[in-house]
Design a protein around this motif. Structure first.
Motif, short mmCIF file in Angstrom:
data_model
loop_
_atom_site.label_atom_id
_atom_site.label_comp_id
_atom_site.label_asym_id
_atom_site.label_seq_id
_atom_site.Cartn_x
_atom_site.Cartn_y
_atom_site.Cartn_z
N LEU A 464 0.81 -1.21 0.00
CA LEU A 464 0.00 0.00 0.00
C LEU A 464 0.85 1.27 0.00
CD1 LEU A 464 -2.83 -1.01 2.52
CD2 LEU A 464 -2.95 -0.93 0.02
N GLU A 465 2.09 1.16 0.47
CA GLU A 465 2.96 2.33 0.48
C GLU A 465 3.53 2.65 -0.91
OE1 GLU A 465 5.88 1.44 3.41
OE2 GLU A 465 4.67 2.19 5.09
N GLU A 466 3.59 1.65 -1.77
CA GLU A 466 4.13 1.87 -3.11
C GLU A 466 3.10 2.58 -3.99
OE1 GLU A 466 7.10 1.45 -4.02
OE2 GLU A 466 7.95 0.12 -2.50
N GLN A 470 5.98 0.74 -11.52
CA GLN A 470 7.23 0.00 -11.65
C GLN A 470 7.76 -0.45 -10.30
OE1 GLN A 470 10.25 2.03 -13.88
NE2 GLN A 470 11.76 0.40 -13.64
N GLU A 471 7.74 0.47 -9.31
CA GLU A 471 8.24 0.11 -7.99
C GLU A 471 7.37 -0.96 -7.34
OE1 GLU A 471 11.07 1.06 -6.61
OE2 GLU A 471 11.51 2.16 -8.45
N LEU A 472 6.07 -0.85 -7.52
CA LEU A 472 5.15 -1.84 -6.94
C LEU A 472 5.37 -3.21 -7.55
CD1 LEU A 472 2.78 -2.47 -5.10
CD2 LEU A 472 1.23 -1.62 -6.86
N LEU A 473 5.51 -3.27 -8.86
CA LEU A 473 5.72 -4.55 -9.52
C LEU A 473 7.07 -5.14 -9.15
CD1 LEU A 473 4.49 -6.60 -11.45
CD2 LEU A 473 5.53 -5.35 -13.35
N LEU A 474 8.11 -4.30 -9.08
CA LEU A 474 9.44 -4.79 -8.70
C LEU A 474 9.42 -5.36 -7.29
CD1 LEU A 474 11.85 -2.09 -10.18
CD2 LEU A 474 11.66 -4.49 -10.87
N PHE A 475 8.68 -4.71 -6.40
CA PHE A 475 8.59 -5.23 -5.03
C PHE A 475 7.93 -6.60 -5.01
CE2 PHE A 475 6.20 -5.79 -1.08
CZ PHE A 475 7.24 -5.70 -0.15
N LEU A 476 6.82 -6.74 -5.72
CA LEU A 476 6.11 -8.01 -5.74
C LEU A 476 6.92 -9.12 -6.40
CD1 LEU A 476 2.55 -6.68 -6.59
CD2 LEU A 476 3.23 -7.80 -4.47
N ASN A 478 10.22 -9.26 -6.26
CA ASN A 478 11.46 -9.46 -5.50
C ASN A 478 11.20 -9.21 -4.02
OD1 ASN A 478 13.66 -9.61 -7.84
ND2 ASN A 478 12.29 -7.90 -8.32
N LEU A 479 10.35 -10.00 -3.43
CA LEU A 479 9.99 -9.83 -2.02
C LEU A 479 11.20 -10.08 -1.13
CD1 LEU A 479 6.54 -11.64 -2.07
CD2 LEU A 479 6.94 -9.19 -1.97
N PRO A 480 11.35 -9.30 -0.05
CA PRO A 480 12.54 -9.41 0.82
C PRO A 480 12.47 -10.60 1.77
CG PRO A 480 11.07 -7.70 1.62
CD PRO A 480 10.47 -8.18 0.33
N THR A 481 12.70 -11.79 1.23
CA THR A 481 12.62 -13.01 2.03
C THR A 481 13.96 -13.73 2.15
OG1 THR A 481 12.03 -14.29 0.06
CG2 THR A 481 10.21 -13.37 1.35
N ALA A 482 15.04 -13.08 1.77
CA ALA A 482 16.34 -13.75 1.73
C ALA A 482 16.77 -14.29 3.08
CB ALA A 482 17.41 -12.80 1.19
N HIS A 483 16.35 -13.63 4.15
CA HIS A 483 16.77 -14.05 5.50
C HIS A 483 15.67 -14.79 6.24
CE1 HIS A 483 20.44 -11.76 4.99
NE2 HIS A 483 19.73 -10.69 4.66
N TRP A 484 14.69 -15.25 5.54
CA TRP A 484 13.61 -16.00 6.19
C TRP A 484 14.12 -17.32 6.73
CZ3 TRP A 484 7.92 -16.19 4.23
CH2 TRP A 484 7.35 -14.92 4.36
N GLY A 485 13.44 -17.78 7.78
CA GLY A 485 13.72 -19.08 8.36
C GLY A 485 12.44 -19.87 8.54
N ASP A 486 12.53 -21.00 9.24
CA ASP A 486 11.37 -21.86 9.44
C ASP A 486 10.24 -21.13 10.17
OD1 ASP A 486 12.68 -23.84 8.19
OD2 ASP A 486 12.85 -25.20 9.91
N GLY A 487 10.61 -20.25 11.11
CA GLY A 487 9.57 -19.53 11.85
C GLY A 487 8.74 -18.64 10.96
N ASP A 488 9.39 -17.98 10.00
CA ASP A 488 8.64 -17.11 9.08
C ASP A 488 7.68 -17.93 8.22
OD1 ASP A 488 10.10 -14.38 9.40
OD2 ASP A 488 11.72 -15.83 9.16
N VAL A 489 8.14 -19.09 7.76
CA VAL A 489 7.28 -19.95 6.95
C VAL A 489 6.11 -20.47 7.78
CG1 VAL A 489 7.17 -22.06 5.56
CG2 VAL A 489 9.20 -20.62 5.47
N SER A 490 6.38 -20.80 9.04
CA SER A 490 5.30 -21.30 9.91
C SER A 490 4.23 -20.25 10.11
CB SER A 490 5.90 -21.72 11.26
OG SER A 490 6.78 -22.81 11.10
#
Length: 512
Positions: A464-466, A470-476, A478-490
């Motif tokens: 909603l902030e985008e 172009q910026e909105l599509l790029l965000f969707l 390339n979501l910032p999940t590089a540091h996700w772990g099992d807890g985030d998936v749960s």
């Protein structure tokens, strides 16, 4: 009266079969929170007349906090006391107390309260047995595992962001080592592993119980055998498994002998060439680019394409090989970081077994979503349309925001369906995600839609902030999940389950 009539017609906007249509919810048989939905209702002190919920909006508002937790462990316990039975409350209380006492560098004197906390009566919970570990346990999670800025400004449906960093709900994932002592961690994981081993040790594995236990994640030592059972590759009867494995492995390598030499023929060379080009683009590169792994993937994908001419090879299928291969190769590799493990040290016979098992399990998966890869990929296009309809009812504000900026769901969700989110989250998270997918009927086809919807709910604030296309599509994309772990998936899976329960099952109770 007109407004009441309009509200009663809320669930009659579309006659198409989409998530939210009247249907039974399988996940309710083994939800992530165990007995949460069957909790004993709180008895009022004075008799009151039950108020009938007349609209879905009122029902949703009464149940929308099912996955919320407070901002610290005390509020989490308060939630548990209202929703769960006494045994679960005591279990959660004991674990929270142990968490507080074991946090490194975060010790406080007994009775010390923060400025924002109110004094609460001190009640020492009695000691209770560990009980049913299918119920959710509260554990601490390091702040490093969550993207920056995700802890504040949560929307009304943004359950994942509303969960605190210091006391999040984990569904069988492995918490960060800094949150619990190694002894407590090993004790909990050992107990969960023991449940799996007991279930798998019987002469006939109860697959329904195995699915219930697997919904919240599968321990690494038993993940390979569990995946083979849940995918339908291995029979439930223990005595039949060796013969089945031997027969299926022999059958696969008979395909190799019969078809693989034809990869250079004119009719098949384009297929093989595309496979050969796509494999180096996969991840993790350190594993995929090893010559033995590349050869295995080429054989698996080529044989599958030859034996399934209705679809043939389509980009995206190659990504679906990796999780199976990694899980099965872990039986022969001690290295914790399998992404960089040297496969050349694995015996040739073991590699042959892994290759055949990967082929058959991947085939089982693709059998349920093959229309995703036939000509024009109608399965994906239909699922993207269903996702759009689902999000429009879950969060109309996000849906309108995307529409106003002319962002079409097909532009970002096509890859979510084509690769089953493998390009959106790290491989370790994909494997955890697939634990649950395989425990759900049509998990890769139907439940996956709710996970994708939960993805949009999770990033609601950022979306909603985008204000730029172009910026909105790029965000969707390339979501910032590089540091996700099992807890985030749960947490993502818990939100997906909540959406599935509310938007699939609830309407049937209010149909006139």
């Amino acid at each position: 009266m007109a407004s009441d009539g309009a509200r009663k017609q809320f669930w009659k906007r579309s006659n198409s079969k989409v998530p939210g249509s009247i249907q039974h919810v399988y996940g309710a048989q083994h939800p992530p929170f165990g007995s949460l939905l069957k909790a004993t209702p709180k008895v009022p002190t004075t008799p009151v007349k039950a108020k009938r919920v007349s609209t879905f909006q009122e029902f949703e508002s009464n149940t929308s906090d099912a996955w919320d937790a407070g901002e610290d462990d005390d509020e989490l316990l308060a939630m548990a006391a209202e929703s769960l039975n006494t045994a679960v409350v005591m279990e959660t209380a004991n674990r929270v107390l142990r968490n507080h006492s074991q946090r490194q560098g975060c010790h406080k004197p007994p009775g010390a309260l923060g400025p924002e906390q109110k004094p609460k009566p001190s009640v020492e919970p009695p000691s209770v047995p560990s009980g049913d570990l299918r119920l959710v346990k509260s554990v601490s999670e390091s702040r490093a595992s969550c993207p920056a800025g995700s802890a504040s400004d949560a929307g009304p449906l943004q359950r994942s962001q509303s969960l605190p960093h210091s006391a999040t709900v984990a569904l069988g994932g492995v918490p960060e080592s800094s949150t619990l002592s190694s002894s407590a961690l090993s004790e909990r994981e050992a107990s969960r592993l023991d449940k799996f081993k007991q279930l798998l040790a019987g002469p006939n594995t109860d697959l329904e119980e195995l699915r219930k236990l697997s919904w919240s994640g599968i321990p690494k030592p038993v993940r390979a055998i569990t995946w083979k059972l849940l995918s339908g590759y291995l029979p439930a009867n223990v005595d039949r498994r060796p013969a089945t494995l031997q027969r299926k492995q022999k059958e696969y390598f008979a395909f190799i002998d019969h078809y693989y030499d034809s990869r250079t023929d004119e009719v098949h060379q384009d297929t093989y060439r595309q496979i050969h080009i796509d494999i180096p683009r996969m991840s993790p590169e350190a594993l995929i680019l090893q010559p033995k792994v590349t050869e295995i993937f080429e054989r698996i994908l080529f044989i599958w394409a030859i034996r399934h001419p209705a679809s043939g090879y389509v980009q995206g299928i190659n990504d679906l090989v990796t999780p199976f291969f990694v899980v099965f190769i872990c039986e022969y590799i001690d290295d914790e970081d399998v992404d960089t493990a040297d496969v050349s040290c694995v015996p040739a016979d073991a590699l042959r077994n892994v290759e055949a098992d990967t082929y058959w399990c991947m085939s089982r998966l693709l059998d349920g979503i093959q229309d995703n890869y036939t000509f024009a990929q109608p399965g994906i296009q239909m699922k993207v349309k269903i996702l759009e309809e689902l999000v429009s009812r879950i969060d109309g504000q996000v849906h309108r925001h995307l529409d106003q900026h002319e962002v079409r769901y097909l532009q970002f969700a096509f890859r979510w369906m084509n690769n089953l989110l493998m390009r959106e989250v790290p491989l370790r998270c994909t494997i955890r995600l697939w634990d649950t997918y395989q425990s759900e009927p049509e998990g890769f086809a139907h439940f996956h839609l709710y996970v994708c919807a939960a993805f949009l709910v999770r990033w609601r604030k950022e979306i909603l902030e985008e204000r730029d296309f172009q910026e909105l599509l790029l965000f969707l994309q390339n979501l910032p999940t590089a540091h996700w772990g099992d807890g985030d998936v749960s947490l993502l899976l818990a939100e997906a389950y909540r959406l599935k329960f509310v938007f699939a099952d609830a309407p049937s109770h209010y149909k006139k």
